[in-house]
Design a protein around this motif. Structure first.
Motif, short mmCIF file in Angstrom:
data_model
loop_
_atom_site.label_atom_id
_atom_site.label_comp_id
_atom_site.label_asym_id
_atom_site.label_seq_id
_atom_site.Cartn_x
_atom_site.Cartn_y
_atom_site.Cartn_z
N UNK A 273 0.95 -1.41 -0.16
CA UNK A 273 0.03 0.03 -0.41
C UNK A 273 1.35 1.29 -0.16
N UNK A 274 0.61 2.11 -1.13
CA UNK A 274 1.25 3.59 -0.72
C UNK A 274 0.68 4.03 0.43
N UNK A 275 1.32 5.19 0.35
CA UNK A 275 0.65 6.13 1.50
C UNK A 275 0.79 7.20 0.77
N UNK A 276 -0.89 8.05 0.90
CA UNK A 276 -1.45 9.45 0.91
C UNK A 276 -1.08 10.45 0.74
N UNK A 277 -0.24 11.31 0.88
CA UNK A 277 -0.69 12.33 1.58
C UNK A 277 -1.60 13.29 2.16
N UNK A 278 -1.28 13.64 3.68
CA UNK A 278 -2.35 13.72 4.43
C UNK A 278 -2.61 15.38 4.35
N UNK A 279 -3.93 15.70 4.43
CA UNK A 279 -4.31 16.65 4.29
C UNK A 279 -3.45 18.22 5.50
N UNK A 280 -3.28 19.01 5.22
CA UNK A 280 -2.72 20.21 6.13
C UNK A 280 -3.13 19.91 7.76
N UNK A 281 -5.16 20.07 7.36
CA UNK A 281 -5.29 19.97 9.09
C UNK A 281 -5.08 18.78 9.93
N UNK A 282 -4.74 17.59 9.12
CA UNK A 282 -3.29 16.01 10.05
C UNK A 282 -1.91 17.01 10.58
N UNK A 283 -1.33 17.76 10.23
CA UNK A 283 -0.50 17.93 10.19
C UNK A 283 -0.73 18.73 11.23
N UNK A 284 -2.08 19.78 11.35
CA UNK A 284 -2.09 20.96 12.71
C UNK A 284 -2.35 20.29 13.70
N UNK A 285 -3.52 19.23 13.65
CA UNK A 285 -4.11 18.30 14.64
C UNK A 285 -3.22 17.39 15.73
#
Length: 142
Positions: free
Chosen positions: A1-13
């Protein structure tokens, strides 16, 4: 499985969660290394509460904060092992709060208004574990 780039809010949280958990680590360290002078400034009831806490409750506190911080670091590194690490932290939180709510007179000593923070800790602990599980399911972490 490949990683999917998380959204910006993932990094904020994840960053906010790390800051929250680092505050917990700081509180634990302040508690664990409390000076004799600081103990002397407490009321008799608070000192008895502090000194009467069993080792397992202190261990649960340590597990809760250290594994919580480690789980946040794993999220920021996009590692799937954040999920079991947050679960271990949550188990520590539950153990600590079982002592606070049911096995001690904490709220008799500090007042019922002090229940807000422990409840918030449980809610955030559950939310972080679910967030890590969701992130793993979406392949944001692997």
């Amino acid at each position: 499985m490949t990683n999917i780039k998380p959204p910006t809010w993932f990094w904020i949280v994840s960053v906010l969660a790390l800051l929250w958990n680092l505050m917990g680590v700081g509180a634990y360290l302040a508690d664990a290394f409390m000076s004799v002078e600081a103990l002397g400034e407490m009321s008799q009831e608070m000192r008895e509460l502090y000194e009467g806490r069993p080792a397992w409750a202190t261990a649960a506190y340590a597990i809760a904060v250290w594994f919580g911080a480690l789980g946040c670091i794993a999220l920021l590194m996009r590692k799937k092992w954040a999920v079991p690490v947050f679960l271990i932290s949550l188990i520590g939180i539950v153990g600590q709060q079982i002592y606070n709510f049911f096995l001690s007179n904490t709220f008799e000593v500090v007042g019922s208004g002090a229940m807000f923070l422990p409840i918030m800790v449980v809610v955030i602990g559950v939310a972080l574990w679910l967030f890590a599980r969701s992130s793993a399911a979406k392949n944001w972490i692997s």
